[in-house]
Scaffold this active site. Structure first.
Site, PDB file in Angstrom:
ATOM      1  N   ASP A 121      -5.880  -4.408  -1.791  1.00  0.00           N
ATOM      2  CA  ASP A 121      -4.756  -3.929  -0.982  1.00  0.00           C
ATOM      3  C   ASP A 121      -3.962  -5.061  -0.327  1.00  0.00           C
ATOM      4  O   ASP A 121      -4.529  -6.002   0.227  1.00  0.00           O
ATOM      5  CB  ASP A 121      -5.314  -3.010   0.109  1.00  0.00           C
ATOM      6  CG  ASP A 121      -4.258  -2.154   0.770  1.00  0.00           C
ATOM      7  OD1 ASP A 121      -3.450  -2.709   1.526  1.00  0.00           O
ATOM      8  OD2 ASP A 121      -4.251  -0.941   0.529  1.00  0.00           O
ATOM      9  N   SER A 146       0.832  -1.202   0.000  1.00  0.00           N
ATOM     10  CA  SER A 146       0.000   0.000   0.000  1.00  0.00           C
ATOM     11  C   SER A 146       0.871   1.259   0.000  1.00  0.00           C
ATOM     12  O   SER A 146       1.626   1.476  -0.931  1.00  0.00           O
ATOM     13  CB  SER A 146      -0.954  -0.048   1.198  1.00  0.00           C
ATOM     14  OG  SER A 146      -2.066   0.787   1.009  1.00  0.00           O
TER      15      SER A 146
END
Length: 300
Positions: free
Chosen positions: A183, A39
């Site tokens: 993610d 991320s």
């Protein structure tokens, strides 16, 4: 020489601590042979891997945060009252939280469209392929269909970083054949295992997790859901962090993932924590070098 890998965790705005940590490692001559990020860790890691210079990396990030692209991010969705406070992303996050009760959650895949993230990534990261970066780099994502961690170490760097940064609920997952990609923080908020799989013999992990959670006072439904997800993420992070050779975890307060207004504060926290861990980093590096040379000598 043992291969030193840097595992950069997610955490939204708190991930700006990575800039401070890398600054100290670069100044102290600590080798960074490999970077693996999740991320925000993937975003910062990719910028640095392409440039190989922390001053340039910090400047690119600050240029983006000062740009009209960032300031005007989804501004039409924000009320006039909310435009008076904090950063565009944090104002937007609060607006959406207030409106979520009026949304049919079952019919919505995400609050944002992916172009919001793509515009930021296109500003921050140069066009190119992952395998062409100055420092070997990989981005970690998650397949929602299998629950497995995905490691992108080849291919379009912007695409790989984007997939690593698709915050569940806020940005839609991306389909590719049988994969439904989101993610990397879902499975590896701090990508220590992935860094090891890529060949790192020493892993320096950087956590952007908050050191203390504020008490919930009269929480609404979304407050409770968000807190539960955060707690689960912290537990997953702890298990990953235990596998690192060195963990750098700045004592950060809890701030929303979208609050980028304190960039310098986060960078400073990364610098201070990295300096505190320098003796341990050098100790482990010396030990690893000794072990590595002893091992290699057996085959010569």
């Amino acid at each position: 020489m043992p291969l030193v890998g840097l595992a950069l965790g997610g955490g939204g705005a708190r991930g700006l601590v990575h800039l401070g940590v890398i600054k100290v490692l670069e100044e102290e001559g600590i080798p960074i042979d490999l970077i693996c990020g999740t991320s925000m860790g993937a975003i910062i890691g990719a910028i640095y891997a392409q440039r190989g210079n922390i001053s340039e990396t910090i400047q690119v990030v600050k240029d983006y945060l000062a740009s009209e692209r960032h300031k005007d991010l989804e501004l039409p969705l924000i009320s006039e009252e909310e435009q008076e406070d904090s950063t565009p992303l944090s104002r937007l996050a609060r607006t959406l939280a207030k409106r979520v009760y009026a949304i049919s959650l079952g019919a919505k895949r995400s609050f944002f469209k992916s172009h919001v993230l793509e515009e930021a990534i296109n500003f921050l990261i140069k066009e190119g392929r992952i395998e062409d970066t100055q420092i070997p780099f990989a981005a970690v994502a998650t397949d929602l269909n299998s629950g497995k961690t995905l490691i992108f170490s080849k291919g379009d760097i912007r695409q790989g970083v984007k997939r690593s940064s698709l915050v569940p609920g806020f940005l839609p997952p991306e389909k590719e054949k049988d994969l439904l990609i989101t993610d990397g923080g879902v499975t590896q908020l701090i990508p220590v295992e992935s860094t090891q799989k890529l060949g790192a013999e020493m892993v320096i992990a950087v956590s952007a997790n908050p050191s203390k959670l504020p008490p919930l006072k009269d929480p609404a439904m979304m407050d409770i859901i968000e807190r539960c997800q955060l707690i689960m993420g912290l537990e997953v992070s702890r298990l990953q962090a235990e596998k690192a050779d060195v963990l750098i975890n700045p004592p950060l307060p809890y701030v929303p993932w979208s609050n980028f207004s304190e960039c310098d504060r986060f960078i400073r926290a990364g610098i201070d924590s990295a300096k505190e861990q320098l003796p341990q980093i050098k100790k482990v590096l010396k030990l690893k070098r000794s072990w590595f040379f002893r091992l290699v000598s057996r085959f010569n």
